[in-house]
Scaffold this motif. Structure first.
Motif, PDB file in Angstrom:
ATOM      1  N   GLU A 164       0.797  -1.229   0.000  1.00  0.00           N
ATOM      2  CA  GLU A 164       0.000   0.000   0.000  1.00  0.00           C
ATOM      3  C   GLU A 164       0.829   1.280   0.000  1.00  0.00           C
ATOM      4  OE1 GLU A 164      -2.646   0.422   3.353  1.00  0.00           O
ATOM      5  OE2 GLU A 164      -3.676   2.143   2.454  1.00  0.00           O
ATOM      6  N   VAL A 165       1.831   1.336   0.888  1.00  0.00           N
ATOM      7  CA  VAL A 165       2.546   2.607   1.073  1.00  0.00           C
ATOM      8  C   VAL A 165       3.297   2.982  -0.213  1.00  0.00           C
ATOM      9  CG1 VAL A 165       4.367   3.777   2.398  1.00  0.00           C
ATOM     10  CG2 VAL A 165       2.721   2.289   3.566  1.00  0.00           C
ATOM     11  N   GLY A 166       3.127   4.218  -0.645  1.00  0.00           N
ATOM     12  CA  GLY A 166       3.763   4.681  -1.886  1.00  0.00           C
ATOM     13  C   GLY A 166       2.927   4.425  -3.128  1.00  0.00           C
ATOM     14  N   HIS A 167       1.767   3.776  -2.950  1.00  0.00           N
ATOM     15  CA  HIS A 167       0.881   3.495  -4.088  1.00  0.00           C
ATOM     16  C   HIS A 167      -0.531   3.973  -3.769  1.00  0.00           C
ATOM     17  CE1 HIS A 167       4.120   1.223  -5.885  1.00  0.00           C
ATOM     18  NE2 HIS A 167       4.305   0.660  -4.704  1.00  0.00           N
ATOM     19  N   PRO A 168      -0.717   5.289  -3.776  1.00  0.00           N
ATOM     20  CA  PRO A 168      -2.009   5.863  -3.378  1.00  0.00           C
ATOM     21  C   PRO A 168      -3.113   5.496  -4.368  1.00  0.00           C
ATOM     22  CG  PRO A 168      -0.520   7.571  -4.193  1.00  0.00           C
ATOM     23  CD  PRO A 168       0.290   6.311  -4.116  1.00  0.00           C
ATOM     24  N   PRO A 169      -4.349   5.503  -3.878  1.00  0.00           N
ATOM     25  CA  PRO A 169      -5.487   5.121  -4.725  1.00  0.00           C
ATOM     26  C   PRO A 169      -5.582   5.899  -6.034  1.00  0.00           C
ATOM     27  CG  PRO A 169      -6.164   5.227  -2.430  1.00  0.00           C
ATOM     28  CD  PRO A 169      -4.753   5.731  -2.471  1.00  0.00           C
ATOM     29  N   ALA A 170      -5.226   7.177  -6.018  1.00  0.00           N
ATOM     30  CA  ALA A 170      -5.436   8.027  -7.199  1.00  0.00           C
ATOM     31  C   ALA A 170      -4.736   7.496  -8.450  1.00  0.00           C
ATOM     32  CB  ALA A 170      -4.969   9.450  -6.903  1.00  0.00           C
ATOM     33  N   GLU A 197      -5.205   9.490   4.762  1.00  0.00           N
ATOM     34  CA  GLU A 197      -5.473  10.207   3.495  1.00  0.00           C
ATOM     35  C   GLU A 197      -5.802   9.224   2.365  1.00  0.00           C
ATOM     36  OE1 GLU A 197      -2.723  10.835   5.438  1.00  0.00           O
ATOM     37  OE2 GLU A 197      -3.572  12.697   6.264  1.00  0.00           O
ATOM     38  N   TYR A 198      -5.246   8.029   2.407  1.00  0.00           N
ATOM     39  CA  TYR A 198      -5.540   7.045   1.357  1.00  0.00           C
ATOM     40  C   TYR A 198      -7.003   6.597   1.437  1.00  0.00           C
ATOM     41  CZ  TYR A 198      -0.527   6.202   0.169  1.00  0.00           C
ATOM     42  OH  TYR A 198       0.777   6.300  -0.240  1.00  0.00           O
ATOM     43  N   VAL A 199      -7.558   6.591   2.646  1.00  0.00           N
ATOM     44  CA  VAL A 199      -8.968   6.218   2.805  1.00  0.00           C
ATOM     45  C   VAL A 199      -9.842   7.282   2.132  1.00  0.00           C
ATOM     46  CG1 VAL A 199     -10.838   5.792   4.458  1.00  0.00           C
ATOM     47  CG2 VAL A 199      -8.513   4.952   4.947  1.00  0.00           C
ATOM     48  N   THR A 200      -9.527   8.533   2.422  1.00  0.00           N
ATOM     49  CA  THR A 200     -10.274   9.644   1.829  1.00  0.00           C
ATOM     50  C   THR A 200     -10.172   9.603   0.306  1.00  0.00           C
ATOM     51  OG1 THR A 200      -9.782  10.960   3.789  1.00  0.00           O
ATOM     52  CG2 THR A 200     -10.480  12.169   1.819  1.00  0.00           C
ATOM     53  N   GLU A 201      -8.954   9.346  -0.192  1.00  0.00           N
ATOM     54  CA  GLU A 201      -8.731   9.301  -1.643  1.00  0.00           C
ATOM     55  C   GLU A 201      -9.501   8.134  -2.280  1.00  0.00           C
ATOM     56  OE1 GLU A 201      -4.511  10.470  -2.501  1.00  0.00           O
ATOM     57  OE2 GLU A 201      -4.732   8.868  -3.995  1.00  0.00           O
ATOM     58  N   ALA A 202      -9.538   7.002  -1.606  1.00  0.00           N
ATOM     59  CA  ALA A 202     -10.284   5.851  -2.149  1.00  0.00           C
ATOM     60  C   ALA A 202     -11.767   6.205  -2.296  1.00  0.00           C
ATOM     61  CB  ALA A 202     -10.103   4.633  -1.245  1.00  0.00           C
ATOM     62  N   LEU A 203     -12.286   6.958  -1.323  1.00  0.00           N
ATOM     63  CA  LEU A 203     -13.698   7.357  -1.389  1.00  0.00           C
ATOM     64  C   LEU A 203     -13.918   8.405  -2.484  1.00  0.00           C
ATOM     65  CD1 LEU A 203     -14.335   7.780   2.453  1.00  0.00           C
ATOM     66  CD2 LEU A 203     -15.290   5.967   0.997  1.00  0.00           C
ATOM     67  N   ASP A 204     -13.063   9.440  -2.488  1.00  0.00           N
ATOM     68  CA  ASP A 204     -13.311  10.599  -3.352  1.00  0.00           C
ATOM     69  C   ASP A 204     -12.859  10.389  -4.789  1.00  0.00           C
ATOM     70  OD1 ASP A 204     -14.393  11.902  -1.227  1.00  0.00           O
ATOM     71  OD2 ASP A 204     -12.576  13.018  -0.718  1.00  0.00           O
TER      72      ASP A 204
END
Ligand code: ADE
Ligand code: ZN
Length: 330
Positions: A164-170, A197-204
């Motif tokens: 996960e780390v270094g591979h953000p959802p966006a 922040e990755y949780v927020t990005e996954a949602l948005d």
């Protein structure tokens, strides 16, 4: 009989028990670098997610034919049924197989040979969710989605897993847009080792309907408030968190506080062959170690069906929910 529950966070490759790994290795002429099942079990000491993933990808090389995937899924479904699982939404990692020359059809149709018969054979209804490997490129994920197109009648949704780390959802925005356009449901791992922040990005950015793990949301009160308000389900995996050292000990797990905060938590097994337990074992562990009483356990079971992708079969969901409410803890 254990309380009826849905399993919503389960990697089918993570159900590969050492005995089956050796049996499939022998069947397929694959050499495993472990003398026997005991030596292999010795390797199940993980420092973090990556150290687990190294073994997980190494062992799945024994999976080659439709029959291998069928045997793997059938063994899981039998174990799950014995632990009260009535509905299973099963992840698989196609890119890990495509990269080894095992085709999408072999994987999906092999899994389906077990999943399609599961209700009749094990009393477990099923859905299939294909996950993209976030430490591979977005192009590779898009190619996997393309390869899945002839099999979409078998596939309910897409997910996002691996390091996960270094591979953000966006990074996977376009892939998720394409998946949504195909009518696929969307989930993603976020906040396991990665930041809130990755949780927020996954949602948005990805538009996910459930967050897998999401554990690190507890570090951000505003995010917790949002997840509560929007009723976003979290698929927690307590024994996994202990084995991958996301929490120090099970007694430190924030599940009770998360339930008290009003989060829609579910309890799942992630990779049960590696982490010491299937869905019922995870329920038993949080009951014993975190002191969750019958009404909290009933809430977890209820949440699992509420969070499941049974929207195309509300009659079934209602039946499962009635079983949960009628369950007698004795
Ligand atoms: N793949 C299999 N299990 C995983 C986990 N717990 N986190 C991320 N990727 C995974
Ligand atoms: Zn997972």
């Amino acid at each position: 009989m254990p309380i009826p529950k849905a399993e919503l966070h389960l990697h089918i490759e993570g159900t590969l028990e050492p005995e089956l790994a050796f049996a499939l290795a022998a069947r397929n002429g694959v050499e495993l670098p472990y003398a026997d099942t005991d030596a292999l079990r010795e390797a199940y000491r993980f420092q973090d997610l990556q150290s687990f993933l190294n073994l997980y990808y190494e062992l799945m090389t024994v999976l080659r034919t439709e029959r291998d995937f069928e045997d793997l899924a059938d063994a899981y479904l039998a174990r799950a049924a014995a632990q009260g699982v009535r509905h299973a939404e099963v992840f698989f990692d196609p890119q890990a197989h495509l990269a080894r020359g095992v085709g999408m059809g072999t994987v999906v149709e092999g899994l389906w040979r077990a999943l399609g018969r599961s209700e009749e054979k094990h009393g477990v209804s099923t859905r299939l969710i294909m996950c993209f490997l976030r430490d591979e490129s977005a192009e590779s994920a898009m190619a996997a989605l393309d390869a899945a197109k002839p099999h979409l009648d078998r596939i309910t949704g897409v997910g996002l897993d691996s390091a996960e780390v270094g591979h953000p959802p966006a990074k996977f925005r376009e892939v998720y847009e394409a998946a949504a356009a195909l009518g696929l449901r969307r989930v993603a791992h976020a906040g396991e080792e990665g930041p809130p922040e990755y949780v927020t990005e996954a949602l948005d950015v990805l538009g996910v309907e459930r967050v897998d793990h999401g554990l690190r949301c507890v570090e951000d009160p505003a995010l917790v408030e949002r997840l509560v308000r929007e009723r976003v389900p979290l698929t927690l995996c307590p024994l996994s968190n202990v084995r991958l050292r996301t929490v120090d000990t099970l007694a430190d797990h924030p599940l009770p506080a998360m339930l008290d905060a009003g989060l829609l938590c579910t309890v799942n097994s992630d990779d049960p062959a590696y982490f010491g337990g299937y869905a019922g074992d995870n329920f038993d562990a949080v009951r014993e170690t975190l002191g969750l009483g019958p009404e909290r356990l009933r809430e977890l079971a209820r949440n699992s069906f509420l969070a499941s992708f049974l929207d195309d079969d509300e009659e079934r969901r209602a039946r499962y929910l009635a079983e949960v409410e009628a369950y007698d803890f004795g």
